[in-house]
Enzyme design. Structure first.
Site, PDB file in Angstrom:
ATOM      1  N   HIS A 199      -3.637  25.201  57.719  1.00  0.00           N
ATOM      2  CA  HIS A 199      -3.027  26.504  57.983  1.00  0.00           C
ATOM      3  C   HIS A 199      -2.368  27.043  56.711  1.00  0.00           C
ATOM      4  O   HIS A 199      -2.267  28.259  56.519  1.00  0.00           O
ATOM      5  CB  HIS A 199      -1.943  26.401  59.064  1.00  0.00           C
ATOM      6  N   ASP A 269     -12.987  26.762  62.629  1.00  0.00           N
ATOM      7  CA  ASP A 269     -11.547  26.856  62.846  1.00  0.00           C
ATOM      8  C   ASP A 269     -11.145  28.267  62.419  1.00  0.00           C
ATOM      9  O   ASP A 269     -11.960  29.029  61.879  1.00  0.00           O
ATOM     10  CB  ASP A 269     -10.821  25.787  62.038  1.00  0.00           C
TER      11      ASP A 269
END
Length: 349
Positions: A199, A269
């Site tokens: 992230h 993702d």
């Protein structure tokens, strides 16, 4: 009637949005109609702007109404997705009126397959009742590094033993299938040995990754228990010296499809994670992921928020095909896989 290039490209996108009620969701409803989106993803918390009190989830009745409204906008029924792993990765929380859930780590510690099935069935029943047809779970990463902040740190792995992970993941999938909810094994080729969070930036697992991290994927594929597999944004120089897994033809087409024999849908993702967005940008990452063999590009639209992200991604892919950067057959392959998945799920005839 043969679908147009834009209609095919739209089916390759799964997009997050703001709003809890139909009246608040005009932007995503328009994208579903005009850009032919293949899927949506729901979140409970707003990440890009913490001053906003909510994202998509307030109560069971509210979610049910929202999903029904958005499905009604789609010419081809949507994949309606959520990350409902259990434990800390849990969008449908008790505070909103949903059942309590347990993490993969907790279930792995008990190590009772029947108990994992029972808890997974509660999740599946909950999703099915809401009209959600895809759970972006189970996590089949190994508990492979004590300093892993995003897998180990959040209790998301069943075990450090790949056979234990495979066994419990299989029960998770079977429980969902019993209630007509699809699943997505993640994160290929393994995120458990990472020591950082994708992230936040590029994560290199070249020195820590081990071949045994493939075993749970191999077991699920061999047993026909993979509806979808999610790629990781990790960089693994032993598998591809140039690109992270999501953008790597060596990893997605060579390893996952070629060596492991997976012919189903590969989902990325979140393409807005810093491991991808800060390194490559949309203009490069979107066509490169499709060229690598990814079928569905996920834009959570939550780490950063852009109400025009669906149109931008569609335009980038169309231009990539028109310029020759992405072959038309790659779009066709992914479109066919997505439609086949929806047919398997009973969404399309």
């Amino acid at each position: 009637m043969t679908p147009s290039l834009r209609e095919k490209v739209g089916q390759l996108l799964m997009v997050g949005f703001r709003g809890c009620r139909p009246s608040e969701c005009g932007s995503i409803a328009r994208d579903i109609r005009e850009h032919h989106l293949g899927g949506i993803i729901l979140f409970d918390q707003e990440m890009a702007d913490r001053s906003l009190p909510r994202r998509n989830i307030e109560s069971p009745d509210q979610v049910r109404e929202l999903v029904r409204h958005l499905q009604a906008q789609a010419a081809i029924p949507l994949l309606t997705a959520i990350d409902q792993e259990g434990g800390r990765v849990n969008r449908l929380k008790p505070v909103y009126g949903f059942p309590e859930s347990f993490s993969h780590e907790e279930l792995g510690r008990v190590d009772d397959a029947a108990e994992t099935y029972r808890h997974s069935e509660v999740i599946a029943q909950t999703l099915s009742a809401l009209g959600l047809n895809l759970n972006l779970a189970p996590v089949v990463d190994l508990d492979a590094h004590p300093d892993n902040p995003i897998i180990k740190g959040k209790g998301r792995s069943f075990s450090s033993d790949p056979e234990v992970v495979a066994r419990h993941a299989a029960e998770f999938v079977r429980a969902h299938r019993a209630h007509h909810v699809m699943t997505c094994a993640k994160h290929f080729p393994g995120h458990g040995s990472a020591t950082a969070d994708t992230h936040l930036g590029l994560v290199d697992v070249t020195q820590t990754w081990r071949e045994r991290e493939l075993i749970p994927f191999q077991r699920l594929i061999a047993d026909g228990l993979c509806d979808m597999i999610m790629s990781a944004h990790v960089f693994n120089g032993r598998l591809d010296p140039r690109r992270p897994a999501t953008l790597s033809k060596e990893v997605i087409t060579g390893l996952l499809r070629g060596r492991l024999g997976f012919n189903g849908v590969v989902c990325s993702d979140d393409m807005e994670m810093k491991a991808i967005s800060s390194q490559y940008g949309l203009e490069n990452s979107v066509p490169d992921a499709i060229a690598a063999g990814v079928d569905v590009l996920c834009f959570g639209n939550n780490l950063s928020y852009d109400p025009t992200i669906a149109g931008k991604a569609c335009d980038i892919l169309v231009r990539a095909v028109e310029s020759g950067r992405v072959l038309p057959r790659r779009i066709d392959e992914s479109y066919d896989r997505v439609v086949a998945l929806k047919r398997k799920a009973g969404l399309v005839s």
